[in-house]
Design a protein around this motif. Structure first.
Motif, short mmCIF file in Angstrom:
data_model
loop_
_atom_site.label_atom_id
_atom_site.label_comp_id
_atom_site.label_asym_id
_atom_site.label_seq_id
_atom_site.Cartn_x
_atom_site.Cartn_y
_atom_site.Cartn_z
N ASN A 67 0.83 -1.21 0.00
CA ASN A 67 0.00 0.00 0.00
C ASN A 67 0.86 1.26 0.00
OD1 ASN A 67 -2.46 -1.33 -0.07
ND2 ASN A 67 -2.67 -1.40 2.14
N ALA A 68 1.94 1.24 0.77
CA ALA A 68 2.85 2.39 0.80
C ALA A 68 3.50 2.59 -0.58
CB ALA A 68 3.91 2.20 1.87
N GLN A 69 3.91 1.50 -1.19
CA GLN A 69 4.51 1.60 -2.52
C GLN A 69 3.49 2.09 -3.54
OE1 GLN A 69 5.94 -2.43 -2.90
NE2 GLN A 69 7.97 -1.93 -2.14
N ALA A 70 2.24 1.65 -3.40
CA ALA A 70 1.19 2.11 -4.31
C ALA A 70 0.96 3.61 -4.16
CB ALA A 70 -0.10 1.34 -4.06
N LYS A 71 1.02 4.10 -2.93
CA LYS A 71 0.85 5.54 -2.70
C LYS A 71 1.98 6.33 -3.35
CE LYS A 71 -1.87 5.27 1.53
NZ LYS A 71 -1.92 5.55 2.97
N VAL A 72 3.21 5.80 -3.25
CA VAL A 72 4.35 6.46 -3.88
C VAL A 72 4.17 6.49 -5.40
CG1 VAL A 72 6.83 6.25 -4.35
CG2 VAL A 72 5.97 5.96 -2.02
N VAL A 73 3.74 5.35 -5.96
CA VAL A 73 3.51 5.29 -7.41
C VAL A 73 2.41 6.26 -7.81
CG1 VAL A 73 2.66 3.78 -9.25
CG2 VAL A 73 4.39 2.94 -7.66
#
Length: 123
Positions: A67-73
């Protein structure tokens, strides 16, 4: 075997005492074994539950990381979209200016032709 003496007190023969001790030991062993099996089952169940909790915790951590990586993307996509929108707007402005400049050049060219034609001697 238990016998009562003349006063009503229990009187046991040595064989009865020995038999009673054997039965008591067997019953105690069976109860101890059953309790041990119950506790082993409880420990096993607790181990399974703890393992499942650990597995769920690891999955929760992986989900949180994804989820954190998705937010960064998503943030990067938003930034790229803003840059793209700004670039398109800038190119549209430049295209409009080029069009205006072409119109101005055309008018200047037409005016020059008219001036040249008006300055030629007429025959």
């Amino acid at each position: 075997m238990t016998r009562l003496d003349s006063t009503g007190q229990a009187f046991e023969s040595p064989a009865g005492k020995a038999l009673w001790k054997i039965i008591t030991i067997i019953i105690a062993g069976v109860i101890t074994t059953l309790l041990a099996l119950i506790l082993a089952g409880i420990n096993h169940t607790n181990g399974i539950a703890e393992s499942a909790r650990d597995h769920n915790y690891e999955q929760d951590q992986q989900i949180a990381l994804i989820n954190a990586q998705a937010k960064v993307v998503d943030a990067r996509i938003d930034a790229l979209q803003r840059v793209s929108d700004a670039t398109v707007a800038s190119l549209q402005t430049m295209a409009l200016q080029v069009s205006k400049d072409q119109d101005t050049i055309q008018r200047v060219s037409d005016t020059q032709k008219q001036l040249l034609q008006s300055q030629r001697p007429r025959r």
